[in-house]
Design a protein around this motif. Structure first.
Motif, mmCIF file in Angstrom:
data_model
loop_
_atom_site.group_PDB
_atom_site.id
_atom_site.type_symbol
_atom_site.label_atom_id
_atom_site.label_comp_id
_atom_site.label_asym_id
_atom_site.label_seq_id
_atom_site.Cartn_x
_atom_site.Cartn_y
_atom_site.Cartn_z
ATOM 1 N N UNK A 1 1.694 -6.353 -10.836
ATOM 2 C CA UNK A 1 2.092 -7.385 -10.582
ATOM 3 C C UNK A 1 3.307 -7.075 -9.668
ATOM 4 N N UNK A 2 3.805 -7.106 -8.158
ATOM 5 C CA UNK A 2 4.731 -6.923 -7.680
ATOM 6 C C UNK A 2 5.752 -8.308 -7.127
ATOM 7 N N UNK A 3 7.074 -7.446 -7.192
ATOM 8 C CA UNK A 3 7.985 -8.403 -6.632
ATOM 9 C C UNK A 3 9.168 -8.109 -4.910
ATOM 10 N N UNK A 4 9.129 -8.194 -4.868
ATOM 11 C CA UNK A 4 9.807 -7.908 -3.211
ATOM 12 C C UNK A 4 11.983 -8.024 -3.571
ATOM 13 N N UNK A 5 11.838 -7.425 -4.697
ATOM 14 C CA UNK A 5 13.434 -6.972 -4.497
ATOM 15 C C UNK A 5 14.561 -6.390 -3.231
ATOM 16 N N UNK A 6 15.938 -7.119 -2.566
ATOM 17 C CA UNK A 6 16.268 -6.034 -2.300
ATOM 18 C C UNK A 6 15.478 -6.282 -0.167
ATOM 19 N N UNK A 7 13.874 -6.379 -0.664
ATOM 20 C CA UNK A 7 13.682 -6.119 0.983
ATOM 21 C C UNK A 7 12.139 -4.669 0.199
ATOM 22 N N UNK A 8 12.338 -4.733 -0.802
ATOM 23 C CA UNK A 8 11.789 -3.637 -0.603
ATOM 24 C C UNK A 8 10.657 -4.091 -2.255
ATOM 25 N N UNK A 9 9.075 -4.071 -1.866
ATOM 26 C CA UNK A 9 7.951 -4.314 -3.297
ATOM 27 C C UNK A 9 8.506 -3.561 -4.549
ATOM 28 N N UNK A 10 8.375 -3.785 -5.606
ATOM 29 C CA UNK A 10 8.684 -2.853 -6.938
ATOM 30 C C UNK A 10 7.578 -3.467 -7.921
ATOM 31 N N UNK B 1 5.556 -15.341 -1.003
ATOM 32 C CA UNK B 1 5.921 -14.598 -0.288
ATOM 33 C C UNK B 1 6.453 -13.241 -0.789
ATOM 34 N N UNK B 2 7.049 -13.809 -2.010
ATOM 35 C CA UNK B 2 7.778 -12.411 -2.318
ATOM 36 C C UNK B 2 7.042 -11.857 -3.838
ATOM 37 N N UNK B 3 5.931 -11.805 -4.276
ATOM 38 C CA UNK B 3 5.592 -12.069 -6.094
ATOM 39 C C UNK B 3 3.848 -11.668 -5.292
ATOM 40 N N UNK B 4 2.922 -10.727 -5.715
ATOM 41 C CA UNK B 4 2.155 -10.191 -5.255
ATOM 42 C C UNK B 4 0.988 -9.786 -6.714
ATOM 43 N N UNK C 1 0.762 -1.094 -0.138
ATOM 44 C CA UNK C 1 -0.248 0.122 0.021
ATOM 45 C C UNK C 1 1.049 1.121 0.037
ATOM 46 N N UNK C 2 2.341 1.325 0.637
ATOM 47 C CA UNK C 2 2.786 2.279 0.618
ATOM 48 C C UNK C 2 3.724 2.170 -0.590
ATOM 49 N N UNK C 3 3.506 1.547 -1.167
ATOM 50 C CA UNK C 3 4.134 1.793 -2.937
ATOM 51 C C UNK C 3 2.961 2.024 -3.840
ATOM 52 N N UNK C 4 1.835 1.981 -3.776
ATOM 53 C CA UNK C 4 0.579 2.562 -4.726
ATOM 54 C C UNK C 4 0.861 4.086 -4.091
ATOM 55 N N UNK C 5 0.817 3.729 -2.720
ATOM 56 C CA UNK C 5 0.164 5.693 -1.779
ATOM 57 C C UNK C 5 2.259 6.189 -2.647
ATOM 58 N N UNK C 6 3.203 5.983 -2.760
ATOM 59 C CA UNK C 6 4.326 6.616 -3.467
ATOM 60 C C UNK C 6 3.860 6.961 -4.984
ATOM 61 N N UNK C 7 3.236 6.157 -5.697
ATOM 62 C CA UNK C 7 3.091 6.401 -6.836
ATOM 63 C C UNK C 7 1.731 7.238 -7.144
ATOM 64 N N UNK D 1 9.622 0.938 -10.179
ATOM 65 C CA UNK D 1 9.699 -0.147 -11.691
ATOM 66 C C UNK D 1 11.028 -0.799 -11.056
ATOM 67 N N UNK D 2 10.493 -2.327 -10.995
ATOM 68 C CA UNK D 2 11.745 -3.525 -11.444
ATOM 69 C C UNK D 2 12.510 -2.692 -12.631
ATOM 70 N N UNK D 3 13.977 -2.780 -13.000
ATOM 71 C CA UNK D 3 14.543 -2.681 -13.708
ATOM 72 C C UNK D 3 14.252 -2.993 -15.367
ATOM 73 N N UNK D 4 13.810 -4.156 -15.507
ATOM 74 C CA UNK D 4 12.717 -4.496 -16.246
ATOM 75 C C UNK D 4 11.102 -5.096 -16.836
ATOM 76 N N UNK D 5 11.123 -4.099 -15.524
ATOM 77 C CA UNK D 5 8.861 -3.850 -15.644
ATOM 78 C C UNK D 5 8.699 -3.865 -16.841
ATOM 79 N N UNK D 6 7.113 -4.015 -17.510
ATOM 80 C CA UNK D 6 6.214 -3.656 -18.576
ATOM 81 C C UNK D 6 5.623 -3.261 -17.936
#
Length: 133
Positions: A112-121, A84-87, A13-19, A35-40
């Motif tokens: 679709x979000x993934x947790x990368x190095x402790x951060x949702x992207x 646990x690391x993909x939502x 929810x924090x990521x969506x709020x920052x968006x 966004x992750x580097x290879x995001x679509x």
């Protein structure tokens, strides 16, 4: 829901709020950093963007000035953990006049979000307009 899931949903929810904040305040760097580097990403009008560089170029063209007469809200309405690391995150989006009147139809993005190095992207995003609501 476990305490861990509740904490992960809060982080999502924090990521969506920052968006939302980045869009409303026309901050392309902050927007693109989510966004992750290879995001679509597929825009609400069906334009497909692949990779952070392409997302960045598009955002820098359309975001500055886009919110001068409006604002937007984004609300997380569903989260499904694929792992646990993909939502999969369903969002209710609204574009509003500065006095709070709805502009056009609401949106129903799927992120679709993934947790990368402790951060949702953001990894794969599809914006869709809701017709007839």
């Amino acid at each position: 829901m476990t305490g861990t899931q509740a904490a992960e949903i809060a982080a999502i929810e924090d990521v969506v709020a920052r968006l939302e904040h980045a869009q409303v305040n026309e901050l392309p760097d902050e927007f693109v950093a989510l966004f992750r580097e290879d995001a679509i990403w597929t825009t609400g009008h069906g334009k497909r963007l692949t990779g952070r560089d392409e997302i960045s170029a598009f955002t820098r063209k359309v975001l500055p000035g886009a919110m001068k007469d409006s604002t937007a809200t984004y609300e997380v309405v569903d989260v499904v953990f694929v792992r646990p690391d993909v939502a999969a995150v369903k969002v209710h989006a609204r574009l509003l006049t500065l006095d709070g009147q709805l502009i056009g139809n609401p949106g129903t993005p799927l992120y679709v979000m993934s947790k990368e190095d402790g951060r949702w992207m953001l990894v794969a995003c599809q914006n869709t307009e809701v017709l007839g609501e």
